[in-house]
Motif scaffolding. Structure first.
Motif, short mmCIF file in Angstrom:
data_model
loop_
_atom_site.label_atom_id
_atom_site.label_comp_id
_atom_site.label_asym_id
_atom_site.label_seq_id
_atom_site.Cartn_x
_atom_site.Cartn_y
_atom_site.Cartn_z
N ILE A 17 0.84 -1.20 0.00
CA ILE A 17 0.00 0.00 0.00
C ILE A 17 0.88 1.25 0.00
CG2 ILE A 17 -1.63 1.36 1.36
CD1 ILE A 17 -2.84 -1.34 2.29
N ALA A 18 1.89 1.29 0.85
CA ALA A 18 2.79 2.45 0.92
C ALA A 18 3.44 2.69 -0.44
CB ALA A 18 3.84 2.25 2.00
N ASP A 19 3.91 1.64 -1.09
CA ASP A 19 4.53 1.78 -2.41
C ASP A 19 3.55 2.35 -3.42
OD1 ASP A 19 6.91 0.75 -1.44
OD2 ASP A 19 6.58 -1.26 -2.27
N ARG A 20 2.32 1.85 -3.42
CA ARG A 20 1.29 2.33 -4.37
C ARG A 20 0.93 3.78 -4.10
NH1 ARG A 20 -2.32 -1.51 -6.47
NH2 ARG A 20 -3.20 0.30 -7.54
N VAL A 21 0.81 4.15 -2.82
CA VAL A 21 0.46 5.53 -2.46
C VAL A 21 1.56 6.48 -2.90
CG1 VAL A 21 0.17 7.11 -0.51
CG2 VAL A 21 -1.09 4.94 -0.56
N ILE A 22 2.80 6.15 -2.58
CA ILE A 22 3.93 7.01 -2.96
C ILE A 22 4.01 7.16 -4.48
CG2 ILE A 22 6.45 7.15 -2.99
CD1 ILE A 22 6.29 5.80 -0.14
N GLU A 23 3.82 6.07 -5.19
CA GLU A 23 3.83 6.12 -6.65
C GLU A 23 2.71 7.03 -7.16
OE1 GLU A 23 3.32 3.09 -10.46
OE2 GLU A 23 3.44 2.28 -8.44
N ALA A 24 1.53 6.92 -6.60
CA ALA A 24 0.39 7.75 -7.03
C ALA A 24 0.66 9.23 -6.75
CB ALA A 24 -0.89 7.29 -6.34
N LEU A 25 1.24 9.52 -5.60
CA LEU A 25 1.52 10.92 -5.26
C LEU A 25 2.53 11.53 -6.23
CD1 LEU A 25 1.75 10.76 -1.36
CD2 LEU A 25 -0.17 11.58 -2.75
N TRP A 26 3.56 10.79 -6.55
CA TRP A 26 4.61 11.33 -7.43
C TRP A 26 4.17 11.37 -8.88
CZ3 TRP A 26 8.26 14.35 -5.97
CH2 TRP A 26 8.73 14.29 -4.67
N GLN A 27 3.20 10.54 -9.28
CA GLN A 27 2.76 10.52 -10.67
C GLN A 27 1.71 11.58 -10.98
OE1 GLN A 27 1.62 6.54 -11.74
NE2 GLN A 27 3.73 5.93 -12.09
N ASP A 28 1.11 12.17 -9.96
CA ASP A 28 0.09 13.19 -10.19
C ASP A 28 0.77 14.48 -10.65
OD1 ASP A 28 -1.64 15.58 -9.27
OD2 ASP A 28 -3.01 13.87 -9.22
N ALA A 29 0.42 14.91 -11.84
CA ALA A 29 1.07 16.08 -12.45
C ALA A 29 0.76 17.39 -11.73
CB ALA A 29 0.65 16.19 -13.91
N ALA A 71 -3.70 15.44 -2.12
CA ALA A 71 -3.03 14.18 -1.80
C ALA A 71 -3.98 13.23 -1.05
CB ALA A 71 -1.78 14.44 -0.96
N ILE A 72 -4.72 13.77 -0.09
CA ILE A 72 -5.64 12.93 0.69
C ILE A 72 -6.72 12.35 -0.22
CG2 ILE A 72 -7.44 13.01 2.47
CD1 ILE A 72 -5.54 14.93 4.01
N LYS A 73 -7.27 13.15 -1.13
CA LYS A 73 -8.28 12.65 -2.06
C LYS A 73 -7.70 11.56 -2.94
CE LYS A 73 -11.98 13.39 -5.04
NZ LYS A 73 -12.15 12.02 -5.41
N LEU A 74 -6.49 11.80 -3.44
CA LEU A 74 -5.83 10.82 -4.29
C LEU A 74 -5.62 9.49 -3.55
CD1 LEU A 74 -3.21 12.20 -6.66
CD2 LEU A 74 -3.06 9.84 -6.00
N ILE A 75 -5.15 9.58 -2.31
CA ILE A 75 -4.91 8.38 -1.50
C ILE A 75 -6.22 7.67 -1.21
CG2 ILE A 75 -4.12 7.54 0.75
CD1 ILE A 75 -2.13 9.97 0.72
N ASP A 76 -7.23 8.44 -0.82
CA ASP A 76 -8.52 7.87 -0.46
C ASP A 76 -9.18 7.17 -1.65
OD1 ASP A 76 -10.41 7.40 1.59
OD2 ASP A 76 -11.69 8.99 0.79
N ASP A 77 -8.89 7.61 -2.86
CA ASP A 77 -9.46 7.00 -4.06
C ASP A 77 -8.81 5.68 -4.44
OD1 ASP A 77 -11.31 9.03 -4.32
OD2 ASP A 77 -10.22 10.09 -5.91
#
Length: 85
Positions: free
Chosen positions: A16-28, A59-65
């Motif tokens: 989960i941590a890996d996926r969250v970090i990846e999602a945060l860094w990929q959001d333009a 970031a919170i919305k992105l993670i929550d999704d």
């Protein structure tokens, strides 16, 4: 909890941590600098100091999704908006 289940939970949290970090860094539109992520039992805690409030909310919305995340805890502090003179 036996060791097999504990080990499985730890691996799940790491995933989960890996996926969250990846999602945060990929959001333009998100600046993830200064954001820290920890996960325990599927619950993501976002931490950081003096962060832009709008960036934290994004970031919170992105993670929550993310479907693999059970819940999100906001452990950040935000910059105060300047008052107009």
């Amino acid at each position: 909890m036996n060791s097999l289940n504990k080990s499985t939970c730890l691996r799940r949290d790491e995933n989960i941590a890996d996926r969250v970090i990846e999602a945060l860094w990929q959001d333009a539109f998100l600046d993830a600098h200064g954001m820290e992520v920890t996960v325990q039992d599927g619950v993501v805690t976002l931490r950081g100091h003096d962060l832009d409030r709008l960036q934290v909310e994004r970031a919170i919305k992105l993670i929550d999704d993310l479907p693999i995340v059970d819940d999100v805890v906001d452990g950040t502090t935000s910059r105060k908006l300047s008052a107009a003179a």
